[in-house]
Scaffold this active site. Sequence first.
Site, PDB file in Angstrom:
ATOM      1  N   ALA A  68      48.601  19.963 107.517  1.00 52.78           N
ATOM      2  CA  ALA A  68      48.350  19.909 108.751  1.00 52.78           C
ATOM      3  C   ALA A  68      48.070  21.187 109.310  1.00 52.78           C
ATOM      4  CB  ALA A  68      49.784  19.584 109.415  1.00 52.78           C
ATOM      5  N   GLY A 114      50.530  17.899 104.422  1.00 55.12           N
ATOM      6  CA  GLY A 114      49.688  16.776 104.821  1.00 55.12           C
ATOM      7  C   GLY A 114      48.475  16.451 104.114  1.00 55.12           C
ATOM      8  N   GLU A 117      50.195  14.245 101.293  1.00 49.76           N
ATOM      9  CA  GLU A 117      50.409  12.859 101.978  1.00 49.76           C
ATOM     10  C   GLU A 117      49.247  12.019 102.343  1.00 49.76           C
ATOM     11  OE1 GLU A 117      52.753  15.495 105.068  1.00 49.76           O
ATOM     12  OE2 GLU A 117      54.248  14.156 104.666  1.00 49.76           O
ATOM     13  N   GLU A 137      56.534  21.994 103.134  1.00 45.45           N
ATOM     14  CA  GLU A 137      56.941  22.128 104.291  1.00 45.45           C
ATOM     15  C   GLU A 137      58.459  22.867 104.422  1.00 45.45           C
ATOM     16  OE1 GLU A 137      55.470  19.595 103.131  1.00 45.45           O
ATOM     17  OE2 GLU A 137      54.156  18.581 104.522  1.00 45.45           O
TER      18      GLU A 137
HETATM   19  N1  COA Z   1      46.874  25.277 108.432  1.00 52.03           N
HETATM   20  C1  COA Z   1      46.276  26.302 109.264  1.00 52.03           C
HETATM   21  N2  COA Z   1      45.309  27.077 108.441  1.00 52.03           N
HETATM   22  C2  COA Z   1      45.223  27.052 107.194  1.00 52.03           C
HETATM   23  C3  COA Z   1      46.259  26.221 106.303  1.00 52.03           C
HETATM   24  C4  COA Z   1      46.962  25.058 107.304  1.00 52.03           C
HETATM   25  N3  COA Z   1      47.755  24.378 106.550  1.00 52.03           N
HETATM   26  N4  COA Z   1      46.001  26.248 105.188  1.00 52.03           N
HETATM   27  C5  COA Z   1      44.801  27.284 104.912  1.00 52.03           C
HETATM   28  N5  COA Z   1      44.614  27.666 106.231  1.00 52.03           N
HETATM   29  C6  COA Z   1      43.741  28.686 106.670  1.00 52.03           C
HETATM   30  C7  COA Z   1      44.126  30.159 106.385  1.00 52.03           C
HETATM   31  O1  COA Z   1      44.997  30.630 107.574  1.00 52.03           O
HETATM   32  C8  COA Z   1      42.875  30.874 106.228  1.00 52.03           C
HETATM   33  O2  COA Z   1      42.309  31.220 107.577  1.00 52.03           O
HETATM   34  P1  COA Z   1      42.042  32.568 108.034  1.00 52.03           P
HETATM   35  O3  COA Z   1      40.606  32.840 107.012  1.00 52.03           O
HETATM   36  O4  COA Z   1      41.544  32.445 109.489  1.00 52.03           O
HETATM   37  O5  COA Z   1      42.969  33.688 108.076  1.00 52.03           O
HETATM   38  C9  COA Z   1      41.925  30.110 105.502  1.00 52.03           C
HETATM   39  O6  COA Z   1      42.625  28.753 105.600  1.00 52.03           O
HETATM   40  C10 COA Z   1      42.008  30.300 103.948  1.00 52.03           C
HETATM   41  O7  COA Z   1      43.351  30.217 103.687  1.00 52.03           O
HETATM   42  P2  COA Z   1      44.212  31.329 102.700  1.00 52.03           P
HETATM   43  O8  COA Z   1      45.580  31.362 102.940  1.00 52.03           O
HETATM   44  O9  COA Z   1      43.549  32.664 103.147  1.00 52.03           O
HETATM   45  O10 COA Z   1      43.706  31.114 101.309  1.00 52.03           O
HETATM   46  P3  COA Z   1      44.505  31.312  99.673  1.00 52.03           P
HETATM   47  O11 COA Z   1      43.517  30.926  98.752  1.00 52.03           O
HETATM   48  O12 COA Z   1      45.209  32.870 100.055  1.00 52.03           O
HETATM   49  O13 COA Z   1      45.725  30.257  99.801  1.00 52.03           O
HETATM   50  C11 COA Z   1      47.025  28.559  99.934  1.00 52.03           C
HETATM   51  C12 COA Z   1      45.774  29.260  99.781  1.00 52.03           C
HETATM   52  C13 COA Z   1      46.689  26.858  99.880  1.00 52.03           C
HETATM   53  C14 COA Z   1      48.092  28.663  98.982  1.00 52.03           C
HETATM   54  C15 COA Z   1      47.542  28.962 101.544  1.00 52.03           C
HETATM   55  O14 COA Z   1      46.295  28.760 102.546  1.00 52.03           O
HETATM   56  C16 COA Z   1      48.664  28.127 101.902  1.00 52.03           C
HETATM   57  O15 COA Z   1      49.843  28.244 101.738  1.00 52.03           O
HETATM   58  N6  COA Z   1      48.475  27.063 103.224  1.00 52.03           N
HETATM   59  C17 COA Z   1      49.241  26.487 103.724  1.00 52.03           C
HETATM   60  C18 COA Z   1      50.010  25.247 102.991  1.00 52.03           C
HETATM   61  C19 COA Z   1      50.796  24.679 103.827  1.00 52.03           C
HETATM   62  O16 COA Z   1      52.140  25.162 103.683  1.00 52.03           O
HETATM   63  N7  COA Z   1      50.796  23.262 103.959  1.00 52.03           N
HETATM   64  C20 COA Z   1      51.622  22.438 104.579  1.00 52.03           C
HETATM   65  C21 COA Z   1      51.453  22.489 106.063  1.00 52.03           C
HETATM   66  S1  COA Z   1      52.651  21.424 106.650  1.00 52.03           S
END
Ligand code: COA
Length: 262
Positions: A68, A114, A117, A137
């Site tokens: 999400a 999500g 999911e 989460e």
């Molecule tokens: N919601 C909003 N933005 C998200 C996102 C999410 N769930 N997942 C990634 N993004 C965005 C990042 O903020 C970043 O945006 P920016 O360039 O404007 O800063 C962009 O996507 C790229 O992500 P980034 O974190 O820089 O890539 P990475 O390769 O370093 O890491 C992940 C990849 C997937 C490990 C990391 O993005 C992450 O942990 N995301 C969240 C996952 C999560 O907790 N999901 C559950 C949500 S309930």
Amino acid sequence: MIMTTEYILSEVKNGVLVITINRPDKLNSLNKQTIEELHETLVEAENLPEIKSIILTGAGQKAFVAGADIAEFANYTIEQGRQLSATGHFKIFNFIENYSKPIVAAVNGFALGGGLELAMACHIRVVSDNAKMGLPEVSLGVIPGYGGTQRLAQLVGKGKAFEMIVTADMINATDAYKWGLANHLTTQEELLPKCFEITSKIASKSPTAIRTAIKVINAGYNNHVNGYEVEIEEFGKSFGTGDFKEGVSAFLDKRKADFKGN
Ligand code: COA
């Protein structure tokens, strides 16, 4: 003709609708607008008989869906949080699970929160070898709210579901396959071809019987109904369909069935 929208690319190929969630700069995370557009696309496709199945994937090389949209819900209240979950269930997750046509998730990278999911709500999952899957989460102080607490245990068993959810660990594609979270594991190049191989089999079968099978399989996971009783009723009803008459006649005439989905 299904329209491509801001965050949802739609393309029909040989009776298969390929839906690509297209927000790669945010790793295809699900904001409100994406959820609305995905819902509308699915509603439209349900009414088009020429579409027999759906493949759902994410844009870019990196992610299926990274969850999400965290930025969007950062300041939500308790009531807004509840609503976020309820709307998601209604418009996407339960909607996909109970969809009348098979939906195959082509998991081409991160499937987190999500995103996992969403893949789990689909009927079939194919993952490429760069996929990483998890429900992180609790790292954010919330729990999975799009069906993850329920569907993960159904797919991998309660013990592994507990571990994945309380540690927030991601698993790789090999473990996802070994644990039953993925039906198939492919290279990145073979991901869509494998999905099309599955959808091409679906395309030649009875749409009516497939719709009924989805309903009855899901009935077994609904505590309020007896899946076996639903099966008896629906099995009986199959005998009144045009597809049944066509399927049996074709078999007896030694020809290929031409199902009309009636
Ligand atoms: N919601 C909003 N933005 C998200 C996102 C999410 N769930 N997942 C990634 N993004 C965005 C990042 O903020 C970043 O945006 P920016 O360039 O404007 O800063 C962009 O996507 C790229 O992500 P980034 O974190 O820089 O890539 P990475 O390769 O370093 O890491 C992940 C990849 C997937 C490990 C990391 O993005 C992450 O942990 N995301 C969240 C996952 C999560 O907790 N999901 C559950 C949500 S309930």
